[in-house]
Design an enzyme around this catalytic site. Structure first.
Site, mmCIF file in Angstrom:
data_model
loop_
_atom_site.group_PDB
_atom_site.id
_atom_site.type_symbol
_atom_site.label_atom_id
_atom_site.label_comp_id
_atom_site.label_asym_id
_atom_site.label_seq_id
_atom_site.Cartn_x
_atom_site.Cartn_y
_atom_site.Cartn_z
ATOM 1 N N ASP A 36 -13.347 5.671 0.441
ATOM 2 C CA ASP A 36 -13.404 5.960 1.880
ATOM 3 C C ASP A 36 -14.265 7.178 2.200
ATOM 4 O OD1 ASP A 36 -11.564 3.856 2.253
ATOM 5 O OD2 ASP A 36 -9.919 5.219 1.794
ATOM 6 N N LYS A 89 -19.220 5.385 2.332
ATOM 7 C CA LYS A 89 -20.321 4.785 1.541
ATOM 8 C C LYS A 89 -21.064 3.718 2.334
ATOM 9 C CE LYS A 89 -17.505 3.690 -1.776
ATOM 10 N NZ LYS A 89 -16.304 4.433 -1.361
ATOM 11 N N GLY A 95 -13.611 -1.753 1.834
ATOM 12 C CA GLY A 95 -13.878 -2.008 3.252
ATOM 13 C C GLY A 95 -14.964 -1.060 3.695
ATOM 14 N N HIS A 96 -16.205 -1.548 3.695
ATOM 15 C CA HIS A 96 -17.330 -0.672 4.047
ATOM 16 C C HIS A 96 -17.683 -0.866 5.525
ATOM 17 C CE1 HIS A 96 -18.580 -0.254 -0.438
ATOM 18 N NE2 HIS A 96 -17.451 0.327 -0.132
ATOM 19 N N THR A 97 -17.532 0.208 6.281
ATOM 20 C CA THR A 97 -17.711 0.131 7.734
ATOM 21 C C THR A 97 -19.104 0.611 8.132
ATOM 22 O OG1 THR A 97 -15.367 0.641 7.920
ATOM 23 C CG2 THR A 97 -16.668 0.836 9.931
ATOM 24 N N GLN A 155 -14.813 1.857 -3.787
ATOM 25 C CA GLN A 155 -13.754 2.803 -4.181
ATOM 26 C C GLN A 155 -14.390 4.149 -4.585
ATOM 27 O OE1 GLN A 155 -13.301 -0.595 -5.734
ATOM 28 N NE2 GLN A 155 -12.369 -0.993 -3.784
ATOM 29 N N GLY A 201 -5.510 -0.983 7.134
ATOM 30 C CA GLY A 201 -5.073 -0.300 8.360
ATOM 31 C C GLY A 201 -4.097 0.835 8.090
ATOM 32 N N PRO A 218 -2.524 4.481 7.344
ATOM 33 C CA PRO A 218 -3.027 5.841 7.583
ATOM 34 C C PRO A 218 -3.405 6.485 6.252
ATOM 35 C CG PRO A 218 -0.667 5.683 8.076
ATOM 36 C CD PRO A 218 -1.117 4.312 7.707
ATOM 37 N N VAL A 227 -23.385 13.059 10.539
ATOM 38 C CA VAL A 227 -22.497 13.740 11.487
ATOM 39 C C VAL A 227 -21.881 12.810 12.540
ATOM 40 C CG1 VAL A 227 -23.505 16.043 11.209
ATOM 41 C CG2 VAL A 227 -24.470 14.486 12.896
#
Ligand code: IMP
Length: 425
Positions: free
Chosen positions: A13, A16, A40-42, A223, A301, A303, A413
């Site tokens: 997280d 990446k 999960g690459h956003t 990961q 999802g 936290p 940023v």
């Protein structure tokens, strides 16, 4: 572009997806080498938001070749869903996406076992897996009882799956979990296999041909280093090698094909799931990071646990992966902090640690030794040039590089493509 290997240097997280997307514009081929749909690459492009689990992030640039390498474990049904969703959003995958015939398949019994095993563990022992069947699928691979993507369209697939399922159902029953129906499992896998068939190929040859033809390759790690099965906080890890060493075994490209390593780190630290996390903040400061950084798992999802930047982890990752440059992400999340802490060493039982100890019981008791830096208390997320950043923000970034011994390559940023600064890559 020189062939670049991008790895996560913390617990995953790190952002990446955004950095891969940024570098993809200069690459010919983008290849994933380990993990599965636990990732999960956003990527955010204008108002559009994409979360990719198995397909390499390069797919969002038309014309790039994308490869799902042999080192992955692939849930065929999840991959079909992902491809269809991309196609529905106008992204073409035909002729551009290639799936290794040597990659292993995640079969529904792997997911059922993943969930059943986690349920059996005590709260303290729970790994907090994504329940995507990753561990059981890799276990079958090593146990030589896996099913590879190239075998999915074999005429004897139903016989193989029926035999495997008999054993898996025994294990599920022992764990007190519901057993699975063979016909339903076979139907699901066969249906997905039919759809995926045109994509499945010998990617080892494809990648090596591209490499010989001097195409530039971007290796997309999933990961992070601290989740690596060998170098992470074992047993609170995933079941693959996200570190740079995993790139060769997960693609079939030789070590000299990797020309530089870019490590991705967040300006603070997060982790999802169980296990030690020395700089974790269980207070309002941690809550603030979670809110401002939108730290909720892209896959589950959940936290994320949040804490200060851990330079011990960063130094260790730099060493294990041979990081040439850092890509530092989410600096803007620190915009409202008056003072920022960075962990420069650990202390446990009167001993100082400058690198990550292997022993989980030591790491669990390690207390961080902090150095403090002044915050900049100014928004940075709209800034589009590195030079325009507040002096204190640049000083903090420099401090992260100095304490970890790696120069800055990329800085980001905001989640948007536009707010990424190329410093030295
Ligand atoms: P698994 O990979 O689903 O077996 O989960 C093992 C551990 O790795 C758990 O702590 C997960 O939360 C963590 N993990 C797996 N994939 C990711 C990821 O993409 N980002 C962050 N943590 C992950």
């Amino acid at each position: 572009m020189r062939n670049t290997l991008l790895i996560g240097a913390q617990w995953g997280d790190e952002g990446k997806g955004k950095v891969v997307d940024f570098l993809s514009q200069d690459a010919d081929v983008v290849v994933r080498y380990q993990g599965g749909s636990n990732a999960g690459h956003t990527i955010e492009i204008g108002a559009e938001r994409y979360v990719l689990h198995l397909v390499p992030s390069g797919i969002l640039y038309p014309g790039k070749t994308c490869v799902i390498g042999n080192g992955l474990v692939i849930d065929p049904a999840a991959l079909v869903k992902e491809i269809k969703e991309l196609n529905e959003r106008g992204i073409n995958t035909t002729g551009r996406l290639h799936i290794s015939d040597r990659a292993h398949a995640v079969i529904p019994y792997h997911k059922a076992l993943d969930a059943a095993r986690e349920n059996k563990l005590t709260a303290a022992a729970k790994i907090g897996t994504t329940q995507r069947g990753i561990g059981p699928a890799y276990a079958d691979k090593v146990n030589r009882t896996g099913v590879r993507m190239g075998d999915l369209t074999d005429s004897n697939l139903a016989v193989t799956l029926t035999a495997r399922l008999a054993e898996k159902n025994e294990q599920l029953a022992l764990l007190g979990a519901p057993t699975l129906d063979a016909a339903a499992v076979i139907a699901e896998v066969q249906q997905a296999a039919e759809f995926l068939k045109p994509y499945i190929t010998d990617t080892v040859k494809l990648l090596n041909d591209a490499y010989k033809a001097k195409k530039s390759v971007l290796f997309e790690g999933a990961q992070g280093t601290m989740l690596d099965i060998d170098f992470g906080t074992y047993p609170f890890v995933t079941s693959s090698n996200p570190t740079s060493g995993g790139a060769c075994v997960g693609t079939g490209l030789p070590p000299h094909a990797v020309e530089r390593v870019l490590g991705v780190i967040k300006a603070y630290t997060t982790r999802v799931g169980g296990g030690p996390f020395p700089t974790e903040l269980l207070d309002d400061v941690g809550e603030g990071l979670r809110k401002r950084g939108r730290e909720f798992g892209a896959t589950t999802g959940r936290p994320r646990r949040c804490g200060w930047f851990d330079a011990v982890v960063a130094r260790y990752s730099a060493m294990v992966n041979g990081v040439d440059h850092w890509a530092i992400t989410k600096l803007d999340v620190m915009d409202e902090m008056e003072t920022i802490k960075v962990c420069v060493a650990y202390e446990c039982d009167g001993k100082r640690y400058d690198t990550v100890p292997a022993s989980i019981s030591i790491l669990e008791r390690c207390k961080p030794v902090y150095k403090e830096y002044p915050g900049w208390m100014t928004p940075t997320s709209g800034i589009t040039r590195y030079e325009d950043l507040p002096a204190k923000a640049k000083a903090y970034v420099q401090a992260l590089c100095d304490v970890s011994g790696v120069p800055l390559g990329v800085l980001s940023v905001s989640p948007q493509r536009s707010s990424t600064f190329r410093i030295a890559v």
